[in-house]
Design an enzyme around this catalytic site. Structure first.
Site, PDB file in Angstrom:
ATOM      1  CB  ILE A 205      -0.833   0.051   1.148  1.00  0.00           C
ATOM      2  CG1 ILE A 205      -1.670  -1.328   1.201  1.00  0.00           C
ATOM      3  CG2 ILE A 205      -1.689   1.220   1.187  1.00  0.00           C
ATOM      4  CD1 ILE A 205      -2.482  -1.575   2.490  1.00  0.00           C
ATOM      5  CB  CYS A 206       1.425   3.543  -2.355  1.00  0.00           C
ATOM      6  SG  CYS A 206       2.324   5.205  -2.839  1.00  0.00           S
ATOM      7  CG  LEU A 207      -1.426   5.592   3.782  1.00  0.00           C
ATOM      8  CD1 LEU A 207      -2.834   6.524   2.917  1.00  0.00           C
ATOM      9  CD2 LEU A 207      -2.540   4.773   4.689  1.00  0.00           C
TER      10      LEU A 207
END
Length: 161
Positions: free
Chosen positions: A94-96
């Site tokens: 996840i790109c967060l």
């Protein structure tokens, strides 16, 4: 106190806090090791889709891996490989920003905050931080096609009635 002990202590505290107070519909727990003991460094969790969104009525599985450097470094959080979302790499990572030590990660961020942040990201992708080109492109250019793909994927993770 060693880094390892700090990490284990913090994970124990997170587990205790989670068991006492977690948002409705979510789950998060350490996995069992082959010998039956708990592996506190590896967790399975589920994030419910928010009501009145394309993600509602489903719970999306993730894995959380804590390194020995936690909480100085964020945990690695992944959906299953191939999860369709503009901010999820094909590997499921996840790109967060709150999960990125070079961006908004702070050691004070709790497991609850991480999971709520991911739930928010599901329905409000960040177009400035694409992780998966096909999903990002369709999200940008063809909202109807994007909606259709998300509905399809959500059915895969639908909550049993």
């Amino acid at each position: 106190m060693s880094v390892r002990n700090l990490c284990d202590e913090r994970i124990q505290q997170e587990r205790k806090n989670w068991r006492k107070d977690h948002p409705f519909g979510f789950y998060a727990k350490p996995v069992k090791a082959a010998d039956g003991s708990l592996d506190l460094r590896t967790w399975v969790a589920g994030i419910p889709g928010k009501p009145q969104t394309l993600f509602e009525n489903a719970t999306f599985p993730i894995t959380i891996s804590f390194s020995e450097e936690y909480p100085a470094k964020p945990p690695k959080v992944k959906f299953p490989a191939g999860f369709y979302h503009p901010n999820v790499y094909p590997s499921g990572t996840i790109c967060l920003s709150i999960l990125n030590e070079d961006q908004d990660w702070r050691p004070a961020i709790s497991l609850k905050q991480i999971l709520l942040g991911i739930q928010e990201l599901l329905d409000t992708p960040n177009p400035k931080s694409p992780a998966q080109e096909p999903a990002w492109r369709i999200f940008q250019k063809d909202k109807e096609a994007y909606k259709k793909k998300i509905i399809e994927q959500t059915k895969k993770y639908a909550n049993p009635k």
